[in-house]
Design a protein around this motif. Structure first.
Motif, short mmCIF file in Angstrom:
data_model
loop_
_atom_site.label_atom_id
_atom_site.label_comp_id
_atom_site.label_asym_id
_atom_site.label_seq_id
_atom_site.Cartn_x
_atom_site.Cartn_y
_atom_site.Cartn_z
N LEU A 457 0.84 -1.19 0.00
CA LEU A 457 0.00 0.00 0.00
C LEU A 457 0.87 1.24 0.00
O LEU A 457 2.02 1.22 0.48
CB LEU A 457 -0.90 0.05 1.25
CG LEU A 457 -1.93 -1.06 1.45
CD1 LEU A 457 -2.58 -0.89 2.81
CD2 LEU A 457 -2.98 -0.98 0.35
N THR A 458 0.31 2.31 -0.52
CA THR A 458 0.89 3.64 -0.36
C THR A 458 -0.10 4.46 0.46
O THR A 458 -1.22 4.71 0.01
CB THR A 458 1.13 4.32 -1.70
OG1 THR A 458 2.09 3.53 -2.45
CG2 THR A 458 1.69 5.73 -1.50
N VAL A 459 0.31 4.82 1.69
CA VAL A 459 -0.59 5.51 2.62
C VAL A 459 -0.19 6.98 2.69
O VAL A 459 1.00 7.30 2.82
CB VAL A 459 -0.54 4.89 4.02
CG1 VAL A 459 -1.48 5.64 4.96
CG2 VAL A 459 -0.91 3.42 3.97
N SER A 460 -1.20 7.86 2.59
CA SER A 460 -0.97 9.30 2.63
C SER A 460 -1.51 9.90 3.92
O SER A 460 -2.56 9.48 4.41
CB SER A 460 -1.63 10.00 1.44
OG SER A 460 -1.08 9.53 0.23
N CYS A 461 -0.78 10.90 4.48
CA CYS A 461 -1.21 11.69 5.65
C CYS A 461 -1.37 13.13 5.17
O CYS A 461 -0.40 13.74 4.70
CB CYS A 461 -0.19 11.62 6.77
SG CYS A 461 -0.50 12.77 8.14
N THR A 462 -2.60 13.66 5.27
CA THR A 462 -2.88 15.03 4.85
C THR A 462 -3.18 15.86 6.10
O THR A 462 -4.15 15.58 6.83
CB THR A 462 -4.06 15.09 3.89
OG1 THR A 462 -3.78 14.27 2.75
CG2 THR A 462 -4.31 16.53 3.44
N GLY A 468 -3.46 26.51 5.75
CA GLY A 468 -2.91 25.72 4.64
C GLY A 468 -2.95 24.25 4.94
O GLY A 468 -3.63 23.78 5.87
N ALA A 469 -2.23 23.45 4.06
CA ALA A 469 -2.23 22.00 4.19
C ALA A 469 -0.89 21.46 3.73
O ALA A 469 -0.13 22.11 3.02
CB ALA A 469 -3.37 21.40 3.39
N ASP A 470 -0.58 20.20 4.13
CA ASP A 470 0.63 19.50 3.73
C ASP A 470 0.28 18.03 3.64
O ASP A 470 -0.60 17.53 4.37
CB ASP A 470 1.75 19.74 4.74
CG ASP A 470 3.10 19.26 4.23
OD1 ASP A 470 3.21 19.02 3.01
OD2 ASP A 470 4.04 19.16 5.06
N ILE A 471 0.96 17.30 2.72
CA ILE A 471 0.66 15.88 2.51
C ILE A 471 1.97 15.14 2.32
O ILE A 471 2.91 15.65 1.68
CB ILE A 471 -0.29 15.67 1.31
CG1 ILE A 471 -0.64 14.19 1.17
CG2 ILE A 471 0.30 16.25 0.03
CD1 ILE A 471 -1.75 13.94 0.18
N LYS A 472 2.06 13.93 2.86
CA LYS A 472 3.18 13.03 2.66
C LYS A 472 2.66 11.62 2.58
O LYS A 472 1.62 11.29 3.18
CB LYS A 472 4.22 13.17 3.78
CG LYS A 472 5.17 14.33 3.60
CD LYS A 472 6.33 14.24 4.58
CE LYS A 472 7.30 15.39 4.33
NZ LYS A 472 8.48 15.32 5.22
N SER A 473 3.42 10.75 1.85
CA SER A 473 3.02 9.35 1.65
C SER A 473 4.14 8.44 2.07
O SER A 473 5.32 8.82 2.09
CB SER A 473 2.64 9.12 0.18
OG SER A 473 1.58 9.95 -0.22
N ILE A 474 3.77 7.15 2.34
CA ILE A 474 4.74 6.13 2.74
C ILE A 474 4.25 4.79 2.22
O ILE A 474 3.03 4.53 2.16
CB ILE A 474 4.91 6.12 4.27
CG1 ILE A 474 6.09 5.25 4.66
CG2 ILE A 474 3.65 5.67 4.98
CD1 ILE A 474 6.48 5.37 6.14
N ASN A 475 5.20 3.95 1.78
CA ASN A 475 4.87 2.62 1.26
C ASN A 475 4.82 1.63 2.40
O ASN A 475 5.71 1.60 3.27
CB ASN A 475 5.90 2.17 0.23
CG ASN A 475 5.87 3.04 -1.02
OD1 ASN A 475 4.80 3.49 -1.43
ND2 ASN A 475 7.03 3.28 -1.63
N VAL A 476 3.79 0.81 2.40
CA VAL A 476 3.60 -0.20 3.45
C VAL A 476 3.39 -1.54 2.78
O VAL A 476 2.59 -1.67 1.83
CB VAL A 476 2.39 0.14 4.34
CG1 VAL A 476 2.23 -0.92 5.42
CG2 VAL A 476 2.56 1.52 4.95
N SER A 477 4.10 -2.59 3.22
CA SER A 477 3.99 -3.95 2.67
C SER A 477 3.38 -4.87 3.71
O SER A 477 3.49 -4.62 4.93
CB SER A 477 5.38 -4.46 2.25
OG SER A 477 5.32 -5.82 1.90
N ALA A 478 2.76 -5.92 3.23
CA ALA A 478 2.18 -6.92 4.14
C ALA A 478 3.21 -7.90 4.64
O ALA A 478 2.93 -8.70 5.53
CB ALA A 478 1.03 -7.67 3.44
#
Length: 557
Positions: A457-462, A468-478
């Motif tokens: 998965l690629t999970v995003s935190c907004t 204003g706003a900011d967003i970052k993502s991280i890859n998660v594996s099972a």
């Protein structure tokens, strides 16, 4: 024969009188008295006749042998006398009129005997009575203070005046005592004593008494007499009645007192150089200001030379804070805070942020979210205190500082999104899970979510707020291995950017060194090989090319 017997009788009476002498008795006024006849030494059977008389011709009673006594009709005694078996005379309720000589005359055998007794009556005087009492005396002026009187005494009583228990004696100047004794028709005396006295200032609160003295009683004192001593004012005193220190807006009450008696009913007060006469010894200044600081004076109305003064200081404290109200700033900006204090004395300044005490004036060269808060400046001096406040708010849009993953229970993963910003940012995750958040402190908050990934998965935190706003993502594996990699990634992500840059530079330097070392080893080996074969040091161009290709392949490996 009869003439001889009469001469013998008269001689016997004369001799007995000379032998016996004159007996004296004393009795208290109003009491009964028993007057003995020759001290009761004769028997009743031996005496044919007894006669009691007083003075020369006063007859009281006569008693003959075996007969009752015959009492005379004398109005002084007919109801007050009786005779005992031993011939003693009983008189009831003696008065001053009974102070005389009583004679017992006996006919004993063939003799006529007489026994005179002098009776003395005493009476205790009355308690002292104060009359003609004055209330006040002036210093240096003779004043008739009082008259002390005692009545009904026998013998006459004496009167002595005392001041503070010390006897006063007539000196003809400051002290004059006049005493008079009067005897009435009952032979009782009245003693009267008048005290004329010239007071001095030391007689304030002095206690005067008169004392009656009598031979037959204890001394009797009057109640203490305290006189008001009047004297002119010699000194005045001015005092501040109100409790200081004084600050602007207070009321200050002054009180002027004099040492004279009676005290003056009015005084003159000098306020800011202006004379104000009031029918009182109190003057109040209302709503004072710093301009009221100075010396104040009071004096007698009729004598300005008798005066007193007192200084009054009105304390003041002015505080101006350069920053007030609510101040909104961005992170990284600066803010200068100054406080200007104008006071009548040394002032103390203290600072607080919220409930925490600060050591000095706050300085903000580069604002951070942790600088936000309510600031309080307190300046105090001599009972005065001024408080100034301002609210600092550091605001900025959200910045995601870190997005990390950790191993949870079983196959679950814990994702954490560390956000900085103000107002407090909120977070939206791109996946569903169990969410939680930390406390929001110093503009930073951490949001976390627990997920159970079934695949990659690629999970995003907004993160967002009103700015204003900011967003970052991280890859998660099972995969379980992904957990290990995640932890390594977590460690790398927590590293500071500076550390990462240094690592890259160090890596490049190590690579250059490795290539240089490999080339040096190759050249050295090449030289050593030509020596072993005995061939020339210089090879063909084709061999050199092969060697370079071989070395390049080793380096790529």
């Amino acid at each position: 024969m009869h003439r001889t017997a009469l001469l013998r009788c008269l001689l016997t009476v004369s001799l007995m009188t000379q032998v016996s002498g004159l007996e004296t008795l004393t009795s208290k006024y109003g009491d009964p008295i028993e007057i003995p006849c020759n001290k009761g030494q004769f028997k009743e059977s031996d005496v044919t006749l007894v006669k009691w008389k007083y003075d020369k011709d006063g007859n009281i009673l006569v008693k003959q042998l075996d007969q009752n006594a015959t009492i005379s009709t004398d109005v002084n005694y007919k109801n007050r006398v009786s005779i005992k078996k031993d011939f003693s005379l009983i008189i009831t309720q003696v008065t001053m009129a009974d102070q005389r000589t009583f004679t017992c005359m006996l006919v004993w055998k063939e003799d006529i005997l007489e026994y005179p007794v002098q009776l003395t009556i005493y009476k205790v005087p009355s308690h002292p009575q104060i009359t003609n009492l004055t209330t006040a005396m002036a210093i240096g002026k003779p004043t008739m203070l009082a008259q002390c009187r005692t009545e009904g005494a026998s013998p006459a009583a004496n009167i002595t005046w005392f001041k503070n228990k010390t006897p006063l004696m007539t000196d003809g100047a400051a002290i004059k005592i006049n005493t008079n004794v009067d005897v009435d028709e009952t032979r009782l005396s009245t003693t009267t004593s008048t005290l004329e006295y010239t007071a001095v200032k030391g007689d304030i609160d002095a206690k005067f008494t008169c004392q009656v003295q009598h031979i037959w009683s204890a001394n009797m004192d009057s109640s203490p007499l305290v006189f008001t001593v009047n004297y002119p004012t010699e000194k005045v005193n001015l005092q501040v009645v109100s409790q200081g220190p004084f600050k602007e807006g207070d009321s200050v009450t002054l009180k002027c007192t004099a040492d004279g008696n009676p005290p003056p009913s009015s005084y003159s007060f000098y306020i800011d150089g202006e004379k104000k006469t009031v029918d009182s010894n109190i003057y109040t200044l209302t709503n004072v200001t710093r301009e009221n600081t100075g010396d104040y004076k009071c004096s007698l109305v009729d004598n300005e030379d008798i005066a007193a003064s007192v200084p009054i200081t009105v304390e003041y404290l002015d505080v101006v804070l350069s920053t007030t109200g609510k101040i909104v700033k961005n992170p990284g900006e600066s803010l200068e805070v100054t406080v200007d204090v104008n006071a009548s004395g040394a002032a103390q300044t203290s600072w607080k942020k919220g409930n925490a005490k600060l050591n000095s004036l706050p300085k903000f060269d580069k604002l951070t979210y942790s600088d936000s808060g309510m600031y309080e400046c307190v300046v105090s001096m001599a009972g005065l205190k001024e408080t100034r406040t301002f609210e600092l708010v550091v605001e900025g849009p959200p910045v995601i500082k870190n997005l990390i993953k950790e191993r949870g229970e079983g196959m679950t993963k814990v994702l954490k999104c560390v956000v900085e910003g103000s107002p407090k940012p909120t977070v939206q995750w791109s996946v569903n899970g169990t969410s939680a958040e930390s406390a929001y402190e110093h503009g930073k908050v951490t949001y976390s979510i627990i997920i159970d990934p079934k695949g990659n998965l690629t999970v995003s935190c907004t993160a967002s707020n009103v700015l204003g706003a900011d967003i970052k993502s991280i890859n998660v594996s099972a995969l379980v291995e992904d957990v290990t990699m995640d932890k390594q990634d977590q460690k790398d992500e927590y590293s500071d950017q500076t550390t990462l840059a240094v690592g890259i530079v160090v890596g490049l330097m190590l690579a250059v060194l490795a290539i240089g070392l490999a080339y040096w080893l190759y050249m050295k080996k090449s030289r050593q090989g030509s020596w072993k074969t005995g061939e020339k040091e210089d090879g063909s161009a084709e061999e050199s090319k092969k060697l370079e290709e071989s070395q390049s392949q080793k380096a790529d490996v």
